[in-house]
Design a protein around this motif. Sequence first.
Motif, PDB file in Angstrom:
ATOM      1  N   LEU A 320     -19.644  18.811 -61.070  1.00  0.00           N
ATOM      2  CA  LEU A 320     -18.936  18.263 -59.910  1.00  0.00           C
ATOM      3  C   LEU A 320     -19.894  18.208 -58.735  1.00  0.00           C
ATOM      4  CD1 LEU A 320     -16.411  17.535 -58.115  1.00  0.00           C
ATOM      5  CD2 LEU A 320     -16.161  20.012 -57.766  1.00  0.00           C
ATOM      6  N   LEU A 321     -19.924  17.055 -58.052  1.00  0.00           N
ATOM      7  CA  LEU A 321     -20.658  16.942 -56.787  1.00  0.00           C
ATOM      8  C   LEU A 321     -19.628  16.700 -55.699  1.00  0.00           C
ATOM      9  CD1 LEU A 321     -22.114  15.197 -54.401  1.00  0.00           C
ATOM     10  CD2 LEU A 321     -23.438  17.017 -55.470  1.00  0.00           C
ATOM     11  N   ASN A 322     -19.425  17.697 -54.848  1.00  0.00           N
ATOM     12  CA  ASN A 322     -18.446  17.638 -53.773  1.00  0.00           C
ATOM     13  C   ASN A 322     -19.184  17.473 -52.443  1.00  0.00           C
ATOM     14  OD1 ASN A 322     -15.402  18.194 -53.249  1.00  0.00           O
ATOM     15  ND2 ASN A 322     -16.434  19.392 -51.678  1.00  0.00           N
ATOM     16  N   HIS A 323     -19.048  16.299 -51.841  1.00  0.00           N
ATOM     17  CA  HIS A 323     -19.736  15.950 -50.585  1.00  0.00           C
ATOM     18  C   HIS A 323     -18.680  15.962 -49.487  1.00  0.00           C
ATOM     19  CE1 HIS A 323     -22.714  13.152 -48.379  1.00  0.00           C
ATOM     20  NE2 HIS A 323     -21.637  13.162 -47.616  1.00  0.00           N
ATOM     21  N   GLN A 324     -18.788  16.899 -48.525  1.00  0.00           N
ATOM     22  CA  GLN A 324     -17.653  17.154 -47.633  1.00  0.00           C
ATOM     23  C   GLN A 324     -18.115  17.580 -46.246  1.00  0.00           C
ATOM     24  OE1 GLN A 324     -14.833  19.850 -49.396  1.00  0.00           O
ATOM     25  NE2 GLN A 324     -13.848  20.352 -47.463  1.00  0.00           N
ATOM     26  N   ILE A 325     -17.441  17.045 -45.216  1.00  0.00           N
ATOM     27  CA  ILE A 325     -17.683  17.479 -43.838  1.00  0.00           C
ATOM     28  C   ILE A 325     -17.134  18.895 -43.664  1.00  0.00           C
ATOM     29  CG2 ILE A 325     -17.147  17.023 -41.413  1.00  0.00           C
ATOM     30  CD1 ILE A 325     -16.927  14.064 -42.147  1.00  0.00           C
ATOM     31  N   ALA A 326     -17.859  19.702 -42.886  1.00  0.00           N
ATOM     32  CA  ALA A 326     -17.440  21.086 -42.615  1.00  0.00           C
ATOM     33  C   ALA A 326     -17.548  21.345 -41.127  1.00  0.00           C
ATOM     34  CB  ALA A 326     -18.320  22.063 -43.394  1.00  0.00           C
ATOM     35  N   ARG A 327     -16.949  22.430 -40.707  1.00  0.00           N
ATOM     36  CA  ARG A 327     -17.111  22.890 -39.333  1.00  0.00           C
ATOM     37  C   ARG A 327     -17.433  24.371 -39.351  1.00  0.00           C
ATOM     38  NH1 ARG A 327     -13.512  26.824 -38.632  1.00  0.00           N
ATOM     39  NH2 ARG A 327     -11.587  26.513 -39.753  1.00  0.00           N
ATOM     40  N   PRO A 328     -18.032  24.878 -38.299  1.00  0.00           N
ATOM     41  CA  PRO A 328     -18.398  26.299 -38.285  1.00  0.00           C
ATOM     42  C   PRO A 328     -17.163  27.191 -38.420  1.00  0.00           C
ATOM     43  CG  PRO A 328     -19.505  25.126 -36.508  1.00  0.00           C
ATOM     44  CD  PRO A 328     -18.473  24.192 -37.070  1.00  0.00           C
ATOM     45  N   PRO A 329     -17.317  28.356 -39.022  1.00  0.00           N
ATOM     46  CA  PRO A 329     -16.174  29.276 -39.139  1.00  0.00           C
ATOM     47  C   PRO A 329     -15.768  29.804 -37.781  1.00  0.00           C
ATOM     48  CG  PRO A 329     -18.191  30.344 -39.865  1.00  0.00           C
ATOM     49  CD  PRO A 329     -18.533  28.901 -39.641  1.00  0.00           C
ATOM     50  N   GLU A 373     -26.577  21.662 -50.454  1.00  0.00           N
ATOM     51  CA  GLU A 373     -27.558  20.992 -49.605  1.00  0.00           C
ATOM     52  C   GLU A 373     -26.866  20.513 -48.336  1.00  0.00           C
ATOM     53  OE1 GLU A 373     -31.088  17.602 -49.735  1.00  0.00           O
ATOM     54  OE2 GLU A 373     -29.722  17.816 -51.439  1.00  0.00           O
ATOM     55  N   ALA A 374     -27.364  20.968 -47.187  1.00  0.00           N
ATOM     56  CA  ALA A 374     -26.801  20.584 -45.897  1.00  0.00           C
ATOM     57  C   ALA A 374     -27.463  19.304 -45.414  1.00  0.00           C
ATOM     58  CB  ALA A 374     -27.002  21.707 -44.887  1.00  0.00           C
ATOM     59  N   LEU A 375     -26.635  18.345 -44.968  1.00  0.00           N
ATOM     60  CA  LEU A 375     -27.136  17.035 -44.556  1.00  0.00           C
ATOM     61  C   LEU A 375     -26.702  16.689 -43.134  1.00  0.00           C
ATOM     62  CD1 LEU A 375     -26.300  15.051 -47.832  1.00  0.00           C
ATOM     63  CD2 LEU A 375     -28.482  16.071 -47.198  1.00  0.00           C
ATOM     64  N   ARG A 376     -26.533  17.710 -42.297  1.00  0.00           N
ATOM     65  CA  ARG A 376     -25.965  17.495 -40.960  1.00  0.00           C
ATOM     66  C   ARG A 376     -26.725  16.428 -40.164  1.00  0.00           C
ATOM     67  NH1 ARG A 376     -27.178  19.753 -36.084  1.00  0.00           N
ATOM     68  NH2 ARG A 376     -28.510  21.394 -36.965  1.00  0.00           N
ATOM     69  N   SER A 416     -18.565  11.700 -33.015  1.00  0.00           N
ATOM     70  CA  SER A 416     -18.910  12.415 -34.246  1.00  0.00           C
ATOM     71  C   SER A 416     -20.419  12.578 -34.373  1.00  0.00           C
ATOM     72  CB  SER A 416     -18.355  11.671 -35.458  1.00  0.00           C
ATOM     73  OG  SER A 416     -16.944  11.636 -35.431  1.00  0.00           O
ATOM     74  N   ALA A 417     -21.178  11.557 -33.998  1.00  0.00           N
ATOM     75  CA  ALA A 417     -22.636  11.675 -34.052  1.00  0.00           C
ATOM     76  C   ALA A 417     -23.115  12.852 -33.212  1.00  0.00           C
ATOM     77  CB  ALA A 417     -23.285  10.376 -33.570  1.00  0.00           C
ATOM     78  N   LEU A 418     -22.562  12.994 -32.019  1.00  0.00           N
ATOM     79  CA  LEU A 418     -22.949  14.126 -31.166  1.00  0.00           C
ATOM     80  C   LEU A 418     -22.474  15.440 -31.771  1.00  0.00           C
ATOM     81  CD1 LEU A 418     -22.195  12.578 -27.661  1.00  0.00           C
ATOM     82  CD2 LEU A 418     -24.434  13.024 -28.666  1.00  0.00           C
ATOM     83  N   GLY A 419     -21.308  15.429 -32.422  1.00  0.00           N
ATOM     84  CA  GLY A 419     -20.825  16.642 -33.073  1.00  0.00           C
ATOM     85  C   GLY A 419     -21.790  17.137 -34.136  1.00  0.00           C
ATOM     86  N   PHE A 420     -22.329  16.225 -34.923  1.00  0.00           N
ATOM     87  CA  PHE A 420     -23.303  16.618 -35.936  1.00  0.00           C
ATOM     88  C   PHE A 420     -24.634  17.025 -35.305  1.00  0.00           C
ATOM     89  CE2 PHE A 420     -20.406  14.140 -38.654  1.00  0.00           C
ATOM     90  CZ  PHE A 420     -20.266  15.028 -39.705  1.00  0.00           C
ATOM     91  N   GLU A 421     -25.053  16.320 -34.279  1.00  0.00           N
ATOM     92  CA  GLU A 421     -26.333  16.646 -33.640  1.00  0.00           C
ATOM     93  C   GLU A 421     -26.319  18.038 -33.013  1.00  0.00           C
ATOM     94  OE1 GLU A 421     -27.578  12.033 -32.557  1.00  0.00           O
ATOM     95  OE2 GLU A 421     -26.991  13.405 -30.961  1.00  0.00           O
ATOM     96  N   HIS A 422     -25.187  18.414 -32.445  1.00  0.00           N
ATOM     97  CA  HIS A 422     -25.099  19.696 -31.747  1.00  0.00           C
ATOM     98  C   HIS A 422     -24.567  20.826 -32.623  1.00  0.00           C
ATOM     99  CE1 HIS A 422     -26.285  18.043 -27.926  1.00  0.00           C
ATOM    100  NE2 HIS A 422     -25.365  17.110 -28.011  1.00  0.00           N
ATOM    101  N   GLY A 423     -24.332  20.557 -33.903  1.00  0.00           N
ATOM    102  CA  GLY A 423     -23.912  21.623 -34.808  1.00  0.00           C
ATOM    103  C   GLY A 423     -22.444  21.962 -34.738  1.00  0.00           C
ATOM    104  N   ARG A 424     -21.630  21.123 -34.081  1.00  0.00           N
ATOM    105  CA  ARG A 424     -20.191  21.370 -34.099  1.00  0.00           C
ATOM    106  C   ARG A 424     -19.575  20.914 -35.415  1.00  0.00           C
ATOM    107  NH1 ARG A 424     -21.029  19.565 -28.702  1.00  0.00           N
ATOM    108  NH2 ARG A 424     -20.557  17.437 -29.302  1.00  0.00           N
TER     109      ARG A 424
END
Length: 452
Positions: A320-329, A373-376, A416-424
Amino acid sequence: MTDAAPRLAALAETLLGAPLPVRIRAWDGSEAGAPTGPTLVLTNRRALRRMLWKPGELGLARAWVAGDLVVEGDLFELLDRVAGLLWERDPAPGPAGPAPHSRPASAQRARLARAAATLALLRDPAARAAVRDLAALARPWPAPAPPSEEAPRRSGPLHSKVRDRAAISHHYDVGNEFYAHVLGPSMVYSCAYWSPGATLEEAQHDKLDLVCRKLSLAPGARLLDVGCGWGSMVLHAARVYGVRATGITLSREQAAYARKRVAEEGLADRVEIRVQDYRDVKDGPYDAISSIGMAEHVGADRYRDYARTLHALLRPGGRLLNHQIARPPEPDEEAHRIDEFIDAYVFPDGELSPLGSTVGELERAGFEVRDVEALREHYAMTLRAWVDRLEARWDEAVRLTSPGRARVWLLYMAASALGFEHGRLGVNQVLAVRPGAGGDSGLPLRLRTWGA
Protein backbone atom coordinates in the motif's frame (compact mmCIF):
# COMPACT_ATOMS: atom_id res chain seq x y z
CA MET A 1 -17.30 61.21 5.35
CA THR A 2 -14.18 59.39 4.21
CA ASP A 3 -12.93 57.83 7.44
CA ALA A 4 -14.18 54.24 7.29
CA ALA A 5 -10.69 52.70 7.01
CA PRO A 6 -9.22 54.54 10.03
CA ARG A 7 -12.24 53.52 12.10
CA LEU A 8 -11.86 49.89 11.01
CA ALA A 9 -8.13 49.95 11.72
CA ALA A 10 -8.68 51.45 15.18
CA LEU A 11 -11.01 48.63 16.20
CA ALA A 12 -8.76 45.95 14.75
CA GLU A 13 -5.71 47.29 16.56
CA THR A 14 -7.66 47.58 19.82
CA LEU A 15 -8.68 43.93 19.67
CA LEU A 16 -5.30 42.73 18.40
CA GLY A 17 -3.27 44.79 20.83
CA ALA A 18 -0.82 45.40 17.98
CA PRO A 19 -0.50 47.47 14.81
CA LEU A 20 -2.46 46.25 11.82
CA PRO A 21 0.01 44.23 9.68
CA VAL A 22 -1.58 45.19 6.34
CA ARG A 23 -2.96 48.28 4.72
CA ILE A 24 -6.73 48.53 4.27
CA ARG A 25 -8.82 50.67 1.94
CA ALA A 26 -12.55 51.13 2.48
CA TRP A 27 -15.36 51.71 0.00
CA ASP A 28 -15.20 55.48 0.68
CA GLY A 29 -11.59 55.68 -0.54
CA SER A 30 -10.04 56.10 2.91
CA GLU A 31 -6.92 54.10 3.85
CA ALA A 32 -5.19 53.09 7.08
CA GLY A 33 -2.84 50.48 8.50
CA ALA A 34 0.63 49.45 7.38
CA PRO A 35 2.25 52.17 5.25
CA THR A 36 3.59 49.78 2.59
CA GLY A 37 2.86 46.36 1.15
CA PRO A 38 -0.32 44.77 -0.21
CA THR A 39 -3.69 46.38 0.46
CA LEU A 40 -6.88 44.70 1.63
CA VAL A 41 -9.76 46.49 -0.09
CA LEU A 42 -13.35 46.47 1.22
CA THR A 43 -15.25 47.27 -1.95
CA ASN A 44 -18.55 47.98 -0.16
CA ARG A 45 -20.29 47.96 3.23
CA ARG A 46 -21.49 44.43 2.60
CA ALA A 47 -17.98 43.15 3.36
CA LEU A 48 -18.22 44.63 6.84
CA ARG A 49 -21.71 43.24 7.38
CA ARG A 50 -20.49 39.75 6.43
CA MET A 51 -17.71 39.98 9.02
CA LEU A 52 -20.02 41.31 11.74
CA TRP A 53 -22.75 38.72 11.13
CA LYS A 54 -20.23 35.88 10.98
CA PRO A 55 -17.11 36.96 12.90
CA GLY A 56 -13.94 35.03 12.16
CA GLU A 57 -12.66 33.13 9.18
CA LEU A 58 -16.01 32.28 7.57
CA GLY A 59 -17.15 35.90 7.42
CA LEU A 60 -13.87 36.92 5.79
CA ALA A 61 -14.13 33.99 3.37
CA ARG A 62 -17.66 34.94 2.32
CA ALA A 63 -16.56 38.51 1.69
CA TRP A 64 -13.60 37.29 -0.41
CA VAL A 65 -15.63 34.82 -2.47
CA ALA A 66 -18.37 37.39 -3.13
CA GLY A 67 -15.83 39.98 -4.26
CA ASP A 68 -16.67 42.31 -1.37
CA LEU A 69 -13.05 41.92 -0.23
CA VAL A 70 -10.14 41.98 -2.69
CA VAL A 71 -6.37 42.25 -2.51
CA GLU A 72 -4.23 44.76 -4.36
CA GLY A 73 -0.63 43.60 -4.57
CA ASP A 74 0.94 40.28 -3.68
CA LEU A 75 -1.63 37.85 -2.23
CA PHE A 76 1.11 35.61 -0.84
CA GLU A 77 2.67 38.54 1.02
CA LEU A 78 -0.66 39.63 2.48
CA LEU A 79 -1.46 36.13 3.69
CA ASP A 80 2.03 35.82 5.14
CA ARG A 81 1.58 39.06 7.07
CA VAL A 82 -1.68 37.93 8.66
CA ALA A 83 -0.60 34.31 9.22
CA GLY A 84 0.45 35.01 12.80
CA LEU A 85 -3.05 36.27 13.59
CA LEU A 86 -4.78 33.27 12.04
CA TRP A 87 -2.54 30.26 12.70
CA GLU A 88 0.24 30.87 15.20
CA ARG A 89 0.78 32.16 18.74
CA ASP A 90 3.73 32.70 21.04
CA PRO A 91 4.18 29.43 22.94
CA ALA A 92 4.29 29.27 26.69
CA PRO A 93 7.82 28.58 27.95
CA GLY A 94 8.48 25.11 29.32
CA PRO A 95 11.23 23.65 31.49
CA ALA A 96 13.69 23.92 28.61
CA GLY A 97 12.48 27.30 27.37
CA PRO A 98 9.91 28.09 24.72
CA ALA A 99 8.82 25.39 22.29
CA PRO A 100 9.52 26.99 18.90
CA HIS A 101 6.65 25.39 16.98
CA SER A 102 3.94 24.97 19.60
CA ARG A 103 0.42 25.52 18.21
CA PRO A 104 -2.93 25.45 19.98
CA ALA A 105 -5.70 23.21 18.71
CA SER A 106 -8.08 24.78 16.19
CA ALA A 107 -10.98 24.89 18.65
CA GLN A 108 -8.68 26.27 21.36
CA ARG A 109 -7.54 29.06 19.06
CA ALA A 110 -11.15 30.05 18.45
CA ARG A 111 -11.90 30.05 22.19
CA LEU A 112 -8.83 32.17 22.91
CA ALA A 113 -9.79 34.69 20.24
CA ARG A 114 -13.39 34.97 21.49
CA ALA A 115 -12.23 35.28 25.10
CA ALA A 116 -9.74 37.99 24.23
CA ALA A 117 -12.33 39.95 22.27
CA THR A 118 -14.93 39.59 25.03
CA LEU A 119 -12.52 40.78 27.71
CA ALA A 120 -11.52 43.74 25.59
CA LEU A 121 -15.14 44.75 25.10
CA LEU A 122 -16.01 44.31 28.79
CA ARG A 123 -13.00 46.17 30.17
CA ASP A 124 -12.18 48.74 27.55
CA PRO A 125 -14.70 51.57 26.98
CA ALA A 126 -12.82 52.54 23.81
CA ALA A 127 -13.30 49.02 22.40
CA ARG A 128 -17.00 49.07 23.21
CA ALA A 129 -17.33 52.43 21.53
CA ALA A 130 -15.39 51.19 18.50
CA VAL A 131 -17.71 48.20 18.08
CA ARG A 132 -20.79 50.44 18.29
CA ASP A 133 -19.18 52.70 15.75
CA LEU A 134 -18.47 49.75 13.47
CA ALA A 135 -22.06 48.55 13.69
CA ALA A 136 -23.28 51.98 12.66
CA LEU A 137 -20.77 52.04 9.81
CA ALA A 138 -22.07 48.70 8.47
CA ARG A 139 -25.70 49.79 8.13
CA PRO A 140 -28.10 48.84 6.55
CA TRP A 141 -28.09 45.68 8.60
CA PRO A 142 -29.71 42.71 6.79
CA ALA A 143 -27.40 39.69 6.82
CA PRO A 144 -26.07 39.06 3.28
CA ALA A 145 -26.79 35.61 1.87
CA PRO A 146 -23.72 33.35 1.58
CA PRO A 147 -22.19 33.17 -1.90
CA SER A 148 -23.63 30.40 -4.07
CA GLU A 149 -20.25 28.65 -4.11
CA GLU A 150 -20.63 27.71 -0.45
CA ALA A 151 -21.33 24.01 0.16
CA PRO A 152 -24.98 23.28 1.02
CA ARG A 153 -25.85 22.50 4.61
CA ARG A 154 -24.99 18.85 5.22
CA SER A 155 -27.15 16.30 6.98
CA GLY A 156 -26.83 12.69 8.01
CA PRO A 157 -23.96 10.94 9.80
CA LEU A 158 -20.50 12.36 9.17
CA HIS A 159 -18.63 10.31 6.53
CA SER A 160 -21.62 8.16 5.66
CA LYS A 161 -21.52 7.04 2.02
CA VAL A 162 -24.27 9.45 0.97
CA ARG A 163 -22.70 12.43 2.72
CA ASP A 164 -19.21 11.62 1.42
CA ARG A 165 -20.56 11.40 -2.12
CA ALA A 166 -22.13 14.86 -1.79
CA ALA A 167 -18.93 16.33 -0.33
CA ILE A 168 -16.79 14.90 -3.14
CA SER A 169 -19.23 16.15 -5.76
CA HIS A 170 -19.06 19.68 -4.34
CA HIS A 171 -15.30 19.75 -4.70
CA TYR A 172 -14.63 17.84 -7.90
CA ASP A 173 -17.75 18.22 -10.04
CA VAL A 174 -17.12 21.86 -10.92
CA GLY A 175 -15.98 21.26 -14.49
CA ASN A 176 -13.15 19.21 -15.89
CA GLU A 177 -12.10 22.09 -18.15
CA PHE A 178 -11.59 24.32 -15.13
CA TYR A 179 -9.33 21.75 -13.49
CA ALA A 180 -7.40 21.33 -16.74
CA HIS A 181 -6.64 25.06 -16.70
CA VAL A 182 -5.30 24.85 -13.15
CA LEU A 183 -3.58 21.44 -13.15
CA GLY A 184 -2.21 21.28 -16.67
CA PRO A 185 -2.14 18.31 -19.06
CA SER A 186 -1.14 15.82 -16.34
CA MET A 187 -4.50 16.31 -14.56
CA VAL A 188 -2.85 15.27 -11.29
CA TYR A 189 -4.39 16.95 -8.24
CA SER A 190 -1.82 16.09 -5.61
CA CYS A 191 1.73 16.96 -4.64
CA ALA A 192 4.29 16.70 -7.45
CA TYR A 193 7.83 15.37 -6.98
CA TRP A 194 10.27 18.10 -7.98
CA SER A 195 13.86 18.10 -9.12
CA PRO A 196 15.89 21.22 -9.97
CA GLY A 197 14.69 22.86 -13.17
CA ALA A 198 11.69 20.54 -13.64
CA THR A 199 8.42 21.72 -15.12
CA LEU A 200 5.10 20.97 -13.43
CA GLU A 201 4.40 18.22 -15.95
CA GLU A 202 7.79 16.61 -15.39
CA ALA A 203 7.38 16.78 -11.62
CA GLN A 204 3.94 15.16 -11.77
CA HIS A 205 5.26 12.42 -14.06
CA ASP A 206 8.07 11.78 -11.59
CA LYS A 207 5.58 11.55 -8.69
CA LEU A 208 3.48 8.97 -10.49
CA ASP A 209 6.57 7.00 -11.39
CA LEU A 210 7.86 7.18 -7.81
CA VAL A 211 4.59 5.65 -6.57
CA CYS A 212 4.78 2.88 -9.18
CA ARG A 213 8.35 2.03 -8.19
CA LYS A 214 7.55 2.04 -4.48
CA LEU A 215 4.74 -0.41 -5.20
CA SER A 216 7.12 -2.54 -7.32
CA LEU A 217 4.58 -2.73 -10.13
CA ALA A 218 5.21 -5.30 -12.85
CA PRO A 219 3.39 -6.56 -15.96
CA GLY A 220 0.18 -8.39 -15.11
CA ALA A 221 -0.02 -7.14 -11.50
CA ARG A 222 -3.41 -5.93 -10.21
CA LEU A 223 -3.45 -2.33 -8.99
CA LEU A 224 -6.29 -0.58 -7.16
CA ASP A 225 -6.10 3.23 -7.15
CA VAL A 226 -8.39 4.60 -4.44
CA GLY A 227 -9.58 8.09 -5.31
CA CYS A 228 -8.28 7.88 -8.87
CA GLY A 229 -9.24 11.41 -9.89
CA TRP A 230 -8.98 11.93 -13.65
CA GLY A 231 -7.14 8.63 -14.13
CA SER A 232 -3.53 9.75 -14.33
CA MET A 233 -2.11 7.15 -11.93
CA VAL A 234 -3.86 4.13 -13.47
CA LEU A 235 -2.97 5.29 -16.98
CA HIS A 236 0.71 5.71 -16.10
CA ALA A 237 0.84 2.36 -14.31
CA ALA A 238 -0.81 0.50 -17.20
CA ARG A 239 1.10 2.28 -19.96
CA VAL A 240 4.59 2.14 -18.41
CA TYR A 241 4.43 -0.89 -16.09
CA GLY A 242 1.90 -3.11 -17.85
CA VAL A 243 -0.43 -3.58 -14.88
CA ARG A 244 -4.16 -4.29 -14.84
CA ALA A 245 -5.51 -1.25 -13.02
CA THR A 246 -8.81 -0.36 -11.39
CA GLY A 247 -9.48 3.26 -10.45
CA ILE A 248 -12.35 4.26 -8.18
CA THR A 249 -13.79 7.72 -7.54
CA LEU A 250 -17.03 9.19 -6.18
CA SER A 251 -17.00 11.96 -8.80
CA ARG A 252 -18.99 11.20 -11.94
CA GLU A 253 -17.28 14.02 -13.86
CA GLN A 254 -13.86 12.65 -13.00
CA ALA A 255 -14.90 9.14 -14.00
CA ALA A 256 -16.24 10.29 -17.37
CA TYR A 257 -13.03 12.19 -18.10
CA ALA A 258 -10.83 9.27 -17.00
CA ARG A 259 -12.77 6.76 -19.13
CA LYS A 260 -12.36 9.00 -22.16
CA ARG A 261 -8.59 9.13 -21.58
CA VAL A 262 -8.44 5.34 -21.18
CA ALA A 263 -10.26 4.84 -24.48
CA GLU A 264 -8.11 7.37 -26.31
CA GLU A 265 -4.93 5.62 -25.16
CA GLY A 266 -6.24 2.21 -26.16
CA LEU A 267 -5.97 0.82 -22.62
CA ALA A 268 -9.56 -0.27 -22.05
CA ASP A 269 -8.45 -3.90 -21.84
CA ARG A 270 -6.18 -3.10 -18.89
CA VAL A 271 -7.81 -0.13 -17.09
CA GLU A 272 -11.25 0.07 -15.50
CA ILE A 273 -12.72 3.23 -13.99
CA ARG A 274 -15.58 2.90 -11.49
CA VAL A 275 -17.79 5.33 -9.62
CA GLN A 276 -17.49 3.45 -6.36
CA ASP A 277 -16.89 3.98 -2.65
CA TYR A 278 -13.79 2.20 -1.33
CA ARG A 279 -16.05 0.48 1.20
CA ASP A 280 -17.89 -1.25 -1.64
CA VAL A 281 -14.88 -2.79 -3.40
CA LYS A 282 -15.19 -6.59 -3.12
CA ASP A 283 -13.04 -7.97 -5.94
CA GLY A 284 -9.70 -8.39 -4.18
CA PRO A 285 -7.08 -9.50 -3.72
CA TYR A 286 -4.93 -6.84 -5.39
CA ASP A 287 -1.16 -6.91 -5.64
CA ALA A 288 -0.86 -3.20 -4.86
CA ILE A 289 -3.03 -0.30 -3.74
CA SER A 290 -2.32 3.40 -4.21
CA SER A 291 -4.25 6.04 -2.29
CA ILE A 292 -3.01 9.48 -3.33
CA GLY A 293 -4.65 12.52 -1.73
CA MET A 294 -7.82 10.62 -0.84
CA ALA A 295 -7.41 9.68 2.83
CA GLU A 296 -8.02 13.29 3.95
CA HIS A 297 -11.69 12.65 3.12
CA VAL A 298 -11.99 9.48 5.22
CA GLY A 299 -12.38 11.03 8.68
CA ALA A 300 -10.71 10.17 11.98
CA ASP A 301 -13.60 8.02 13.19
CA ARG A 302 -13.56 5.95 10.00
CA TYR A 303 -9.82 5.72 9.46
CA ARG A 304 -9.33 2.36 11.12
CA ASP A 305 -12.08 0.87 8.95
CA TYR A 306 -10.42 2.44 5.90
CA ALA A 307 -7.09 0.83 6.81
CA ARG A 308 -8.71 -2.53 7.51
CA THR A 309 -10.61 -2.42 4.22
CA LEU A 310 -7.45 -1.79 2.22
CA HIS A 311 -5.58 -4.47 4.18
CA ALA A 312 -8.29 -7.02 3.34
CA LEU A 313 -8.15 -6.08 -0.36
CA LEU A 314 -4.41 -6.82 -0.60
CA ARG A 315 -2.89 -10.24 -1.11
CA PRO A 316 -0.30 -11.35 1.48
CA GLY A 317 2.92 -9.61 0.48
CA GLY A 318 1.00 -6.82 -1.28
CA ARG A 319 1.93 -3.17 -0.84
CA LEU A 320 0.00 0.00 0.00
CA LEU A 321 1.22 3.50 -0.86
CA ASN A 322 -0.74 6.03 1.20
CA HIS A 323 -0.04 9.64 0.14
CA GLN A 324 -1.73 11.99 2.62
CA ILE A 325 -1.66 15.57 3.93
CA ALA A 326 -0.87 15.81 7.65
CA ARG A 327 -0.71 18.49 10.29
CA PRO A 328 1.50 18.76 13.36
CA PRO A 329 0.24 16.98 16.49
CA GLU A 330 -1.55 19.06 19.09
CA PRO A 331 -2.13 18.31 22.78
CA ASP A 332 -4.90 15.82 23.52
CA GLU A 333 -6.08 15.80 19.93
CA GLU A 334 -5.93 12.99 17.39
CA ALA A 335 -7.42 14.78 14.40
CA HIS A 336 -9.29 17.93 13.53
CA ARG A 337 -11.65 19.33 10.95
CA ILE A 338 -10.05 21.67 8.47
CA ASP A 339 -10.46 25.46 8.63
CA GLU A 340 -13.91 27.03 8.23
CA PHE A 341 -13.17 28.47 4.80
CA ILE A 342 -11.91 25.17 3.39
CA ASP A 343 -14.76 23.23 5.02
CA ALA A 344 -17.37 25.56 3.54
CA TYR A 345 -15.91 26.11 0.09
CA VAL A 346 -13.25 23.52 -0.75
CA PHE A 347 -13.22 20.17 1.12
CA PRO A 348 -16.49 19.74 3.05
CA ASP A 349 -16.06 17.36 5.99
CA GLY A 350 -12.32 17.00 5.42
CA GLU A 351 -10.12 16.09 8.38
CA LEU A 352 -6.37 16.15 8.87
CA SER A 353 -4.42 13.90 11.23
CA PRO A 354 -0.82 13.88 12.42
CA LEU A 355 1.50 11.45 10.67
CA GLY A 356 1.88 9.40 13.86
CA SER A 357 -1.88 8.82 14.05
CA THR A 358 -1.96 7.63 10.44
CA VAL A 359 0.94 5.23 10.92
CA GLY A 360 -0.63 3.90 14.11
CA GLU A 361 -3.96 3.17 12.44
CA LEU A 362 -2.25 1.38 9.54
CA GLU A 363 -0.33 -0.78 12.01
CA ARG A 364 -3.46 -1.56 14.01
CA ALA A 365 -5.08 -2.78 10.79
CA GLY A 366 -2.29 -5.31 10.31
CA PHE A 367 0.04 -3.41 7.99
CA GLU A 368 3.78 -3.29 8.49
CA VAL A 369 4.93 0.27 7.79
CA ARG A 370 8.26 0.11 5.99
CA ASP A 371 8.98 3.63 4.77
CA VAL A 372 7.83 7.22 5.24
CA GLU A 373 8.89 10.02 2.91
CA ALA A 374 7.99 13.63 3.73
CA LEU A 375 7.27 15.85 0.72
CA ARG A 376 6.23 19.09 2.43
CA GLU A 377 8.38 21.44 0.34
CA HIS A 378 7.28 19.65 -2.84
CA TYR A 379 3.63 20.48 -2.16
CA ALA A 380 4.42 24.15 -1.60
CA MET A 381 6.12 24.25 -4.99
CA THR A 382 3.20 22.43 -6.61
CA LEU A 383 0.64 24.85 -5.18
CA ARG A 384 2.61 27.87 -6.34
CA ALA A 385 2.75 26.36 -9.83
CA TRP A 386 -1.04 25.90 -9.79
CA VAL A 387 -1.53 29.49 -8.61
CA ASP A 388 0.63 30.70 -11.51
CA ARG A 389 -1.47 28.71 -13.97
CA LEU A 390 -4.75 29.98 -12.52
CA GLU A 391 -3.66 33.62 -12.56
CA ALA A 392 -2.33 33.32 -16.12
CA ARG A 393 -5.68 31.89 -17.28
CA TRP A 394 -7.94 33.89 -14.98
CA ASP A 395 -10.54 35.13 -17.45
CA GLU A 396 -11.04 31.67 -18.93
CA ALA A 397 -11.22 30.07 -15.47
CA VAL A 398 -13.94 32.55 -14.50
CA ARG A 399 -15.83 31.80 -17.72
CA LEU A 400 -15.70 28.06 -17.06
CA THR A 401 -17.01 28.32 -13.48
CA SER A 402 -17.77 31.62 -11.77
CA PRO A 403 -15.79 34.57 -10.38
CA GLY A 404 -16.45 33.26 -6.88
CA ARG A 405 -15.26 29.74 -7.65
CA ALA A 406 -12.04 31.06 -9.17
CA ARG A 407 -11.48 33.23 -6.07
CA VAL A 408 -12.06 30.17 -3.84
CA TRP A 409 -9.34 28.20 -5.59
CA LEU A 410 -6.91 31.12 -5.68
CA LEU A 411 -7.19 31.76 -1.93
CA TYR A 412 -7.18 28.07 -1.03
CA MET A 413 -4.06 27.28 -3.05
CA ALA A 414 -2.12 30.39 -2.00
CA ALA A 415 -2.89 29.92 1.70
CA SER A 416 -2.09 26.20 1.48
CA ALA A 417 1.25 26.91 -0.17
CA LEU A 418 2.22 29.10 2.78
CA GLY A 419 0.95 26.43 5.17
CA PHE A 420 3.35 23.91 3.70
CA GLU A 421 6.23 26.39 3.51
CA HIS A 422 5.90 27.33 7.17
CA GLY A 423 5.37 23.79 8.46
CA ARG A 424 1.72 24.19 9.44
CA LEU A 425 0.95 21.41 6.97
CA GLY A 426 2.89 18.39 5.78
CA VAL A 427 2.40 15.63 3.24
CA ASN A 428 3.81 12.12 3.47
CA GLN A 429 4.06 8.96 1.43
CA VAL A 430 3.71 5.95 3.70
CA LEU A 431 4.68 2.59 2.21
CA ALA A 432 3.18 -0.37 4.05
CA VAL A 433 2.93 -4.08 3.34
CA ARG A 434 0.55 -6.84 4.25
CA PRO A 435 3.09 -9.37 5.53
CA GLY A 436 3.18 -12.71 3.75
CA ALA A 437 3.77 -16.20 5.14
CA GLY A 438 6.36 -16.23 7.88
CA GLY A 439 6.38 -12.42 7.96
CA ASP A 440 7.96 -12.06 4.51
CA SER A 441 7.66 -8.43 3.37
CA GLY A 442 8.91 -9.01 -0.16
CA LEU A 443 10.97 -5.82 0.11
CA PRO A 444 14.64 -5.43 -0.83
CA LEU A 445 17.21 -4.91 1.91
CA ARG A 446 18.08 -1.49 0.51
CA LEU A 447 14.64 -0.03 0.15
CA ARG A 448 15.24 3.47 -1.13
CA THR A 449 16.48 2.30 -4.52
CA TRP A 450 12.80 1.70 -5.43
CA GLY A 451 13.94 -0.66 -8.16
CA ALA A 452 15.61 2.17 -10.07
